[in-house]
Scaffold this active site. Structure first.
Site, mmCIF file in Angstrom:
data_model
loop_
_atom_site.group_PDB
_atom_site.id
_atom_site.type_symbol
_atom_site.label_atom_id
_atom_site.label_comp_id
_atom_site.label_asym_id
_atom_site.label_seq_id
_atom_site.Cartn_x
_atom_site.Cartn_y
_atom_site.Cartn_z
ATOM 1 N N ASP A 37 7.527 1.467 -4.107
ATOM 2 C CA ASP A 37 7.256 1.696 -2.682
ATOM 3 C C ASP A 37 5.893 2.375 -2.532
ATOM 4 O OD1 ASP A 37 7.317 2.504 0.073
ATOM 5 O OD2 ASP A 37 9.499 2.313 -0.003
ATOM 6 N N SER A 44 8.108 0.126 5.342
ATOM 7 C CA SER A 44 8.999 -0.379 4.287
ATOM 8 C C SER A 44 10.102 -1.279 4.833
ATOM 9 C CB SER A 44 9.643 0.787 3.541
ATOM 10 O OG SER A 44 8.654 1.522 2.881
ATOM 11 N N ASP A 48 5.909 6.435 -2.682
ATOM 12 C CA ASP A 48 5.561 6.434 -1.267
ATOM 13 C C ASP A 48 5.645 7.821 -0.634
ATOM 14 O OD1 ASP A 48 5.218 4.885 1.354
ATOM 15 O OD2 ASP A 48 7.099 5.942 1.711
HETATM 16 ZN ZN LIG Z 1 6.081 5.117 3.533
#
Ligand SMILES: [Zn+2]
Ligand SMILES: *[C@@H]1O[C@H](CO)[C@@H](O)[C@H](O)[C@H]1NC(C)=O
Ligand SMILES: *[C@@H]1O[C@H](CO)[C@@H](O)[C@H](O)[C@H]1NC(C)=O
Ligand SMILES: *[C@@H]1O[C@H](CO)[C@@H](O)[C@H](O)[C@H]1NC(C)=O
Length: 505
Positions: free
Chosen positions: A69, A119, A343
């Site tokens: 991510d 996402s 992320d």
């Molecule tokens: Zn993010």
């Protein structure tokens, strides 16, 4: 594990060296970057291996999709150096486990409504094959974020790899370091007009009722059939009135104990389920006794690897156990693995954590590679979107990737870091009309927020393409530059699942 990869590379270079021996390339010149033969031997070896590599057009019995991510290309370049420097190398010259894959491509990540992806819309694209609106999972772009009615109207629901694999009799699994109800994993099994509706408590108090994501994991048609679910997010499965094993209160308002419900449901479906919540329980789980497992290792996201304790399993350990369980199915499996905290670290501009989480992801891929037969297993590694971190300056080779650019100071005669962000919480206000002197900061601190140009509480995602790495059957389909929603179409083709074109029909 990374050392093993290094060794693989070293052996390959040696093979190249031997084959060029007649031309008088002395072995001791290998790894001497100042010698032209070093570069020729290395490049010739890559060329020979590419020319000799046959296309694998077998059916992919198994498919594993790894998703970092926020794992931008810049993040990969910096992580190589981070990992290499931990093992005493300069770092720049090394490869992460999946960077050795034979085929790579670039995916365009924008959502239907926004130029930079989140996402949720992105997960919907690479898991179901259609692009969606920001903040929505498992729904077409006919549904706007927050449109509960649009979610309830089944006409806009979309399913993908998880559903297609289940219909083909394959086992399925989802592994993540975030809450298992977070946007990325949710996109594999849920339909939600808002990614934030992870538990019923998150739903709007007024108006129509929509099923929350945790509920859909346990009661949904696709969610309830997933054999292995590992990650964080325990609170979304227990009522507020109930304390979990660690003494944390649940977060549900409807009183549902979804873990108990999951155990009952799985048993009624003929499975032998087990619920686990510590690393030890996961590692001890006997796959002969239990063929279905729900592991919730933290009330919220799982901790960063750099802050993990003994009872927190690593991404590699979760991946290995998942493969162990899923590979019992003679029809094969589909496994989705998310390194989800790359992320969150970037959002905090904590570059050290972001690189470390990426290294963990590379280790998990390496662990998977050692367990599967790559002749019949397609492995795809990609990311959902980029971030704003840059890797800049002209430092000497081997300079600490997390330190200062050592070539020279900026035009204001103040130093700058090799890694910095376009925006985020790492913004340092100017002092007496001068840029903050970063030398005064403890940049080696685990939680150091790397400098950003624009002050924003949460650093944002970036809009450029992400890399796709593929190995195994039909991995050559992943070359080129394409829309992100192409990915599941190509994976389904290779595995002979789903409603589209496949290699079997
Ligand atoms: Zn993010
Ligand atoms: C799962 O395995 C445990 C032993 O680890 C066993 O006691 C339990 O009965 C199994 N679950 C089911 C539903 O068979
Ligand atoms: C760079 O800036 C730092 C902090 O002001 C200073 O100590 C150092 O001498 C400068 N280096 C050069 C090469 O100017
Ligand atoms: C880093 O920040 C986290 C909270 O985000 C905190 O729990 C942890 O103790 C901090 N680590 C250090 C070394 O200060």
């Amino acid at each position: 594990m990374f050392l093993r990869t290094l060794l693989v590379i070293a052996v390959c270079v040696n093979v190249g060296g031997r084959s060029l021996k007649n031309k008088g390339a002395p072995q001791r010149l290998l790894f001497d970057e100042k010698n032209k033969d070093h570069w020729n031997i290395q490049a010739q070896w890559v060329l020979r291996s590419k020319v000799a590599a046959p296309l694998n057009k077998k059916v992919a019995k198994n498919v594993i999709l790894f998703l970092g991510d926020g794992m931008s290309i810049t993040t990969l370049a910096a992580t190589r150096v981070y990992l290499g420097q931990q093992h005493g190398h300069n770092g720049e010259e090394l490869k992460l486990s999946f960077e050795t894959f034979p085929y790579t491509g670039l995916a365009k990540t924008y959502c239907v409504d926004h130029n930079v992806a989140d996402s949720a819309c992105s997960g919907t694209a690479y898991l179901t094959g259609i692009k969606a609106n920001s903040g929505t999972v498992g729904l077409s772009a006919a549904v706007k974020r927050g449109d509960c009615e649009g979610q309830r109207n089944g006409a806009h629901s979309v399913t993908g790899l998880m559903d297609w694999a289940q219909r083909a009799g394959k086992s399925t699994g989802v592994v993540t370091t975030t809450r298992v109800t977070h946007a990325t994993p949710a996109a594999s099994y849920a339909h939600s007009a808002d990614r934030r509706w992870e538990a019923d408590t998150d739903l709007p108090k007024k108006g129509l009722h929509c099923d929350d994501i945790a509920l859909q994991l346990v009661r949904g048609r696709v969610g309830s059939k997933i054999d292995v679910v590992l990650g964080g997010g325990r609170k979304n499965f227990f009522p507020k009135s109930q304390r979990d094993v660690e003494g944390h209160n649940g977060y549900r308002s409807d009183g549902a104990d979804l873990v108990r419900e999951w155990l009952v449901k799985k048993t009624s479906m003929g499975a032998l389920p087990k619920y686990v919540y510590t690393r030890q329980q996961l590692l001890e789980l006997d796959v002969e006794e239990n063929n279905s497992v729900l592991g919730l290792f933290a009330p919220d996201h799982m901790p960063y690897s750099l802050e993990a304790e003994d009872d927190d399993p690593s991404l590699s350990e979760m991946t290995q156990k998942a493969i162990e369980i899923l590979s019992a199915n003679k029809n094969g499996f589909f496994l989705f693995v998310e390194g989800g905290r790359i992320d969150t670290a970037h959002h905090e501009t904590k570059a050290r954590k972001a690189l470390d989480e990426t290294a963990e992801m590379a280790k998990a891929v390496e662990a998977a590679l050692r367990m599967v037969d790559i002749e019949e297993t397609l492995i795809v590694v990609t990311s959902d979107h980029s971030h704003t971190m840059t890797y800049s300056g002209y430092s000497k080779r081997g300079t600490d990737i997390l330190g200062f650019s050592n070539k020279m100071n900026a035009s204001d005669n103040l130093p700058y870091t090799t890694l910095s962000y376009a925006n985020g919480p790492g913004y340092k206000p100017h002092e007496q009309f001068r840029r903050h002197n970063l030398m005064l900061d403890d940049i080696n601190h685990l939680n150091y927020t790397y400098p950003s140009l624009v002050p924003i509480v949460r650093e944002t995602h970036g809009g450029e393409d992400v890399a796709v790495f593929a190995k195994g059957p039909w991995s050559h389909l992943f070359t080129g530059n394409y829309e992100q929603n192409y990915l599941p179409h190509a994976m389904a083709f290779a595995a002979c699942i789903g409603p589209g074109l496949t290699t079997c029909k």
